[in-house]
Design a protein around this motif. Structure first.
Motif, PDB file in Angstrom:
ATOM      1  N   GLN A   1      -7.985   0.817   1.476  1.00 26.19           N
ATOM      2  CA  GLN A   1      -8.257   0.315  -0.075  1.00 26.19           C
ATOM      3  C   GLN A   1      -7.514  -0.958  -0.184  1.00 26.19           C
ATOM      4  O   GLN A   1      -6.398  -1.300   0.218  1.00 26.19           O
ATOM      5  N   THR A   2      -8.139  -1.695  -1.249  1.00 27.59           N
ATOM      6  CA  THR A   2      -7.814  -3.202  -1.455  1.00 27.59           C
ATOM      7  C   THR A   2      -6.621  -3.114  -2.576  1.00 27.59           C
ATOM      8  O   THR A   2      -6.755  -2.345  -3.573  1.00 27.59           O
TER       9      THR A   2
ATOM     10  N   ARG B   1       0.708  -1.398   0.088  1.00 24.09           N
ATOM     11  CA  ARG B   1      -0.017   0.039  -0.064  1.00 24.09           C
ATOM     12  C   ARG B   1       0.958   1.175  -0.047  1.00 24.09           C
ATOM     13  O   ARG B   1       1.856   1.111  -0.077  1.00 24.09           O
TER      14      ARG B   1
ATOM     15  N   ASP C   1     -11.815  -1.922   1.661  1.00 19.98           N
ATOM     16  CA  ASP C   1     -12.429  -3.120   2.184  1.00 19.98           C
ATOM     17  C   ASP C   1     -13.205  -3.108   3.465  1.00 19.98           C
ATOM     18  O   ASP C   1     -13.451  -1.759   3.883  1.00 19.98           O
TER      19      ASP C   1
ATOM     20  N   GLN D   1      -4.429  -4.063  -5.699  1.00 27.12           N
ATOM     21  CA  GLN D   1      -4.678  -4.961  -6.857  1.00 27.12           C
ATOM     22  C   GLN D   1      -3.387  -4.988  -7.809  1.00 27.12           C
ATOM     23  O   GLN D   1      -3.011  -3.678  -7.895  1.00 27.12           O
TER      24      GLN D   1
END
Length: 488
Positions: free
Chosen positions: A378-379, A322, A373, A381
């Protein structure tokens, strides 16, 4: 007398003097000096003494922060210490290692108003260090001794906090730990530049002087089963912490020189304590002259990167999936690491560890942060086709910790666990599925902070005290007698 607080408008925030990055790269000494009395009083006097003290609300032990800041500003240090230690068994430790920027200081009212937070942690350390120097810190001396015995499994912060609280009440306390020193991760996991070991060792001596019995190099399941400890004691507290390292499932994870964070940190701390550490001496767990890559973004990762710098690594990179804003570790620690020469590779996730027998590089991919999530973060990817390589001949995995399989380890299948592997307990009574067996700290709540472990240990001590009293009262009413006399 002139008012000593509410000076935040005219007095700016100031931390104790911090050694230069170049100096602190050379040793493992703590990086901050202590406040002198005048500066401690001045900084404590910046407190606004607000009606709703959010610093206290966001402190896990609900420390009476505005009160001891006011007392410090007025020069009443012994009273400040008494207030500080009334809710916290290890205030000088929390003052050093708590992520204040996420807890008390991060929620300081004057910080939110743009004046810069009160330097709560540094003042807390100053108060308690002064108390040690002046002889105000005393071992727990119960008003009377009780026959009831409590066994505590684990000599980390939760177990030690519970031990001191129970000893104050007069219980005979026995602490069992599988390691050879008292302190758990405070002694073996946290590096000296954050917490010098004499700070933990003198707390251990204080507990010895208070009459706590320590059984070191004692492994439950090997030297005694949990059932045998239950038969021996009136109550048992499980406070083992969590030590099972989380892993990353990528190709090459089994290559040489790919290590769990705790193996690396324990080796470094044992070396600092003067132990004979063959895996350090032969270079296996020594970062000197190596290109080091640390995977992870929590406080453990920060401990690893900053340790590698001090060991003389050629380069130190921290890969985190992240961005900086979503990092779970302390932002203060991140800033210290950057000053010391650590390179952070944000939005980056390892895809493979490369090499023949030993690791030589990390293949990583760029990450895009998607929708939040369930936790609000934030997820991550993976961005397809974004792979790149980072040179690394030593990789440290700092991905967090999970509980060990205690029912198997303790030879006690009846001990229930949650789907996460933590010990299942009633959070109201802190009792597990076994009568008279309680749980506290990370083994019950999952990997967390030292200050939360202290809070849990204190709460568990109160619940154990109530349980033993109720048991004695039941025996007095005609039930099967307990084999010990409870406190009144």
């Amino acid at each position: 007398m002139a008012r000593k607080t509410l000076k935040f408008v005219n007095v700016g925030k100031r931390m104790p003097e911090k050694r230069s990055a170049e100096m602190r790269r050379r040793d493992f000494d703590e990086i901050y000096a202590r406040f002198d009395p005048d500066k401690a009083s001045e900084q404590a006097g910046r407190c606004s003494q607000c009606g709703v003290p959010f610093c206290q609300v966001h402190c896990p032990v609900h420390n009476n922060i505005p009160d001891w800041l006011m007392l410090t500003a007025e020069g009443r240090l012994e009273e400040a210490y008494e207030v500080s230690q009334a809710t916290n068994n290890f205030p000088e430790i929390c003052g050093r290692i708590c992520p204040q920027d996420r807890l008390c200081e991060g929620n300081c009212v004057i910080e939110q108003a743009g004046h810069g937070t009160v330097t709560i942690g540094a003042v807390e350390s100053y108060i308690t260090e002064t108390a040690w120097e002046q002889g105000w810190v005393k071992p727990a001396k119960p008003r009377r001794e009780l026959e009831a015995e409590v066994g505590i499994i684990g000599a980390g912060p939760a177990g030690l906090a519970a031990a001191e609280q129970l000893r104050r009440k007069g219980y005979q306390v026995h602490v069992y730990d599988r390691y050879d020193r008292i302190g758990g991760l405070m002694i073996y996991g946290i590096p000296n530049f954050k917490l010098e070991k004499y700070v933990v060792e003198r707390r251990a001596r204080l507990l010895y002087d208070a009459g706590v019995h320590f059984h070191l190099n004692f492994e439950v399941g090997r030297d005694a089963t949990l059932e045998e400890l239950r038969e021996k004691h009136d109550a048992v507290l499980i406070a083992t912490g969590v030590y099972k390292a989380r892993d990353v499932k990528v190709p090459g994870v089994g290559l040489r020189n790919v290590f769990p964070a705790l193996d690396y940190l324990v080796t470094s701390n044992r070396k600092g304590l003067g132990d004979d550490v063959p895996r350090f001496e032969d270079g296996t767990l020594n970062a000197e002259g190596k290109h080091v890559a640390v995977i992870g973004g929590g406080d453990t990762a920060m401990d690893c990167v900053r340790t590698a710098v001090r060991q003389g690594a050629k380069s130190v990179k921290c890969l985190y999936r992240r961005n900086r804003q979503n990092m779970p570790g302390s932002q203060r620690e991140v800033a210290n690491a950057e000053e010391e020469g650590v390179e952070f590779v944000w939005l980056s996730a390892p895809q493979a560890f490369l090499g023949d027998e030993a690791v030589s590089a990390v293949r990583a991919a760029r990450v895009h942060l998607g929708v939040p999530d369930a936790t609000g973060r934030q997820t991550p990817q993976i961005v397809k086709g974004s792979d790149y390589e980072i040179e690394a001949d030593m990789v440290i995995k700092a991905l967090g910790f999970d509980p060990e399989d205690l029912p198997t380890l303790f030879d006690c299948p009846a001990l229930e666990t949650t789907r996460w592997g933590t010990v299942k307990m009633d959070f109201r009574t802190m009792m597990t599925s076994l009568d008279g067996v309680f749980a506290a700290g990370d083994i019950a709540r999952g990997a967390s902070l030292v200050v939360w472990a202290i809070r849990d240990g204190r709460d568990a001590a109160e619940q154990i005290d109530g349980y033993i009293k109720a048991k004695a009262q039941g025996a007095g009413a005609g039930e099967a007698p307990a084999h010990a006399v409870a406190a009144e």
